[in-house]
Write an enzyme that holds these catalytic residues in place. Structure first.
Site, PDB file in Angstrom:
ATOM      1  N   ASP A  69      41.194  27.518  27.032  1.00 39.20           N
ATOM      2  CA  ASP A  69      41.043  28.684  28.028  1.00 39.20           C
ATOM      3  C   ASP A  69      40.484  29.872  27.151  1.00 39.20           C
ATOM      4  O   ASP A  69      39.585  29.195  26.256  1.00 39.20           O
ATOM      5  CB  ASP A  69      42.309  29.188  28.641  1.00 39.20           C
ATOM      6  CG  ASP A  69      42.053  30.066  30.021  1.00 39.20           C
ATOM      7  OD1 ASP A  69      41.561  30.996  29.791  1.00 39.20           O
ATOM      8  OD2 ASP A  69      42.144  29.344  31.104  1.00 39.20           O
ATOM      9  N   LYS A 146      36.368  25.397  33.373  1.00 40.21           N
ATOM     10  CA  LYS A 146      36.957  26.104  34.386  1.00 40.21           C
ATOM     11  C   LYS A 146      35.984  27.490  33.979  1.00 40.21           C
ATOM     12  O   LYS A 146      35.890  28.044  32.966  1.00 40.21           O
ATOM     13  CB  LYS A 146      38.330  26.729  33.614  1.00 40.21           C
ATOM     14  CG  LYS A 146      38.949  28.070  34.091  1.00 40.21           C
ATOM     15  CD  LYS A 146      40.431  28.197  33.728  1.00 40.21           C
ATOM     16  CE  LYS A 146      41.021  29.453  34.029  1.00 40.21           C
ATOM     17  NZ  LYS A 146      42.444  29.884  33.588  1.00 40.21           N
ATOM     18  N   ASP A 148      35.246  31.236  35.004  1.00 36.81           N
ATOM     19  CA  ASP A 148      35.955  32.590  35.343  1.00 36.81           C
ATOM     20  C   ASP A 148      34.985  33.397  35.941  1.00 36.81           C
ATOM     21  O   ASP A 148      33.853  33.559  36.047  1.00 36.81           O
ATOM     22  CB  ASP A 148      36.435  33.310  33.852  1.00 36.81           C
ATOM     23  CG  ASP A 148      38.057  33.905  34.219  1.00 36.81           C
ATOM     24  OD1 ASP A 148      38.162  34.262  35.594  1.00 36.81           O
ATOM     25  OD2 ASP A 148      38.591  33.742  33.439  1.00 36.81           O
ATOM     26  N   TRP A 182      39.282  33.873  41.600  1.00 36.66           N
ATOM     27  CA  TRP A 182      40.589  34.735  41.891  1.00 36.66           C
ATOM     28  C   TRP A 182      40.868  34.715  43.324  1.00 36.66           C
ATOM     29  O   TRP A 182      41.356  35.777  43.967  1.00 36.66           O
ATOM     30  CB  TRP A 182      40.559  36.067  41.188  1.00 36.66           C
ATOM     31  CG  TRP A 182      40.001  36.259  39.895  1.00 36.66           C
ATOM     32  CD1 TRP A 182      40.477  35.193  39.024  1.00 36.66           C
ATOM     33  CD2 TRP A 182      39.304  37.044  39.232  1.00 36.66           C
ATOM     34  NE1 TRP A 182      39.775  35.606  37.677  1.00 36.66           N
ATOM     35  CE2 TRP A 182      39.245  36.846  37.912  1.00 36.66           C
ATOM     36  CE3 TRP A 182      38.671  38.359  39.564  1.00 36.66           C
ATOM     37  CZ2 TRP A 182      38.398  37.623  36.942  1.00 36.66           C
ATOM     38  CZ3 TRP A 182      37.990  38.976  38.564  1.00 36.66           C
ATOM     39  CH2 TRP A 182      37.812  38.687  37.417  1.00 36.66           C
ATOM     40  N   ARG A 199      40.120  28.598  42.918  1.00 34.93           N
ATOM     41  CA  ARG A 199      41.374  29.476  42.877  1.00 34.93           C
ATOM     42  C   ARG A 199      41.483  30.417  43.938  1.00 34.93           C
ATOM     43  O   ARG A 199      40.660  30.736  44.562  1.00 34.93           O
ATOM     44  CB  ARG A 199      41.252  30.386  41.527  1.00 34.93           C
ATOM     45  CG  ARG A 199      41.762  29.856  40.194  1.00 34.93           C
ATOM     46  CD  ARG A 199      42.984  29.733  40.106  1.00 34.93           C
ATOM     47  NE  ARG A 199      43.675  31.134  40.090  1.00 34.93           N
ATOM     48  CZ  ARG A 199      43.403  31.750  39.125  1.00 34.93           C
ATOM     49  NH1 ARG A 199      43.122  31.671  37.845  1.00 34.93           N
ATOM     50  NH2 ARG A 199      44.000  33.211  39.190  1.00 34.93           N
ATOM     51  N   ASP A 203      45.748  35.944  39.071  1.00 41.98           N
ATOM     52  CA  ASP A 203      46.460  35.134  38.026  1.00 41.98           C
ATOM     53  C   ASP A 203      48.153  35.011  38.435  1.00 41.98           C
ATOM     54  O   ASP A 203      48.528  35.887  38.664  1.00 41.98           O
ATOM     55  CB  ASP A 203      46.531  35.699  36.732  1.00 41.98           C
ATOM     56  CG  ASP A 203      44.987  35.335  36.063  1.00 41.98           C
ATOM     57  OD1 ASP A 203      44.203  34.872  36.551  1.00 41.98           O
ATOM     58  OD2 ASP A 203      44.869  35.648  34.735  1.00 41.98           O
TER      59      ASP A 203
END
Ligand code: NAG
Ligand code: NAG
Ligand code: NAG
Ligand code: NAG
Ligand code: NAG
Ligand code: NAG
Length: 387
Positions: A69, A146, A148, A182, A199, A203
């Site tokens: 991450d 991943k 973000d 998110w 997602r 979180d």
């Protein structure tokens, strides 16, 4: 209006290009550093995690991705080439060396980036550098990204995330593409054209309240998952402080049946014994990895008391009976109303050491422990209505 513009962009993006990397036919399984180690990662740690994935049987159970991450990066790009570079203190041998180590263990290697000007640890973001960064990842042997959503300048996520999709595609290396915005702007609507998973929420956290909050957001979108493109209710918290054994079983079972990515997030070097029994339950993993790739949906519930989630498997049906109370509760699964099944049903309890429960008609009742689940596999052995 925003919906209209977004829909137009989806259609446009679909015509111009769509994700077609052949990956994610079943949900990805593996480990990610964030939930336990947050920003405190380095190459010694990651190599020992790779070793632990072999030692404790995680790889053989299907957990193949080892994913970094945030905090792998230096605070600035390389001044000459503009490329992303690793933090020289934490990763002195570089990322390619680490990826080689991981590959030599028979694992796949994942990394983290951000669709903004800086990532969530204030290291360089990839907005405007998509092609260069995708090529850097491919050159290092990255198998999973991943991506973000920090510092995104309020630019439409479909535009930002599609750019990286196209940049990854241009490298010709198959890289699983995990959209991490998110759950903003309904990614379950457009995510399938753009990434292998998206997602669906903010979180997750290692508390029971967070597990429930995240689960509740899956109720009306669970059917948007299918092979190649999955809802992602965020990574697993089993093995981290804050969850009882039954709560870990519930979290793991529900995520598995929702066809969520199964990314472990605890310290694999010292696995708690009861968490090993959860993470390595091959019958629950088989529900997640079933080739049909169809998520369960919620078919019955009473708020804060119980929920029943059911869905088809390639060789039967699965039902998750979930008790939200702080006391045990009897939950009755009705084969016809909850699953659309008639006739005689062979019932298997996927958490029971003595799993075959027998043949039943009409219904099956289980006493489910507090905050626990009973996970049943159903197979029709005789349907008089079909004869
Ligand atoms: C990781 O650290 C950041 C910064 O201290 C904090 O905001 C965040 O909640 C932490 N995440 C976890 C999962 O502990
Ligand atoms: C690497 O990270 C682990 C986990 O955060 C930490 O315990 C260890 O001290 C670190 N090692 C080095 C060399 O920084
Ligand atoms: C890494 O970032 C620091 C700033 O934190 C910078 O001084 C240094 O030059 C960077 N390293 C390289 C190799 O670019
Ligand atoms: C799901 O429900 C939430 C509110 O409960 C709503 O905002 C969202 O639009 C719904 N999504 C779908 C796909 O119906
Ligand atoms: C189950 O039986 C009922 C009649 O009791 C019938 O209406 C229904 O269509 C049947 N469903 C299936 C899946 O066979
Ligand atoms: C359940 O039904 C199947 C198929 O009819 C049969 O083979 C099996 O013996 C039955 N099992 C029990 C415990 O009745």
């Amino acid at each position: 209006m925003r919906m209209f513009i977004s829909l137009f962009i989806i259609i446009f993006a679909t015509i111009v290009s769509c994700l077609d990397n052949g990956l994610g036919k079943t949900p990805p399984m593996g480990w990610n550093s964030y939930n336990h180690f947050n920003c405190s990662i380095n190459e010694t740690l990651i190599k020992s995690i790779a070793d632990a994935m072999i030692k404790y049987g995680f790889r053989n159970a299907g957990y193949t991705y080892l994913n970094l991450d945030y905090c792998w990066q230096n605070k600035t790009r390389d001044k000459k080439t503009n490329r992303l570079i690793p933090d020289p203190k934490a990763f002195p041998k570089g990322i390619k060396d680490l990826a080689n180590y991981v590959h030599n263990k028979g694992l796949l290697f994942g990394i983290y980036g951000d669709a903004g000007t800086a990532d969530c640890a204030n290291r360089p973001g990839s907005l405007g550098f998509e092609e260069l960064d995708a090529q850097t990842f491919a050159d290092w042997g990255v198998d999973y990204l991943k991506y973000d959503n920090c510092h995104n300048n309020n630019i439409d996520p479909i535009i930002r995330y599609s750019k990286m999709r196209d940049a990854l595609k241009a490298t010709n290396r198959p890289i699983y593409y995990s959209i991490c915005n998110w759950g903003e702007f309904d990614p379950h609507i457009w995510g399938k054209e753009v990434g292998n998973s998206w997602r669906t929420t903010v979180d997750i956290y290692h508390s029971w309240e967070s597990i429930l909050f995240t689960l509740d957001k899956q109720r009306n979108i669970s059917t948007f998952s299918s092979p190649g493109g999955w809802n992602d209710p965020d990574m697993l918290e089993i093995g981290n402080a804050g969850l009882t054994f039954d709560e870990q079983k519930s979290h793991f079972s529900l995520w598995a049946a929702l066809k969520a990515p199964l990314l472990l997030g605890f310290d694999l070097r010292n696995p708690p014994k009861n968490t090993l029994a959860v993470a390595l339950n091959e019958k629950i993993i088989a529900v997640n990895q079933d080739p049909l790739g169809q998520s369960v949906k919620i078919v019955d519930f009473v708020d804060d008391i119980y929920e029943i989630w059911t869905g088809p498997l390639s060789d039967g049906y699965v039902a998750v009976l979930f008790n939200r109370l702080i006391i045990p509760y009897d939950i009755t699964l009705n084969f016809e109303t909850h699953c659309g099944l008639n006739g005689t049903i062979a019932v298997t309890d996927l958490w029971d050491d003595d799993p075959f429960k027998g043949n039943f008609t009409d219904s099956y009742t289980s006493q489910v422990p507090s905050h626990g689940v009973t996970v049943l596999k159903l197979q029709v052995v005789d349907n008089k209505f079909l004869d």
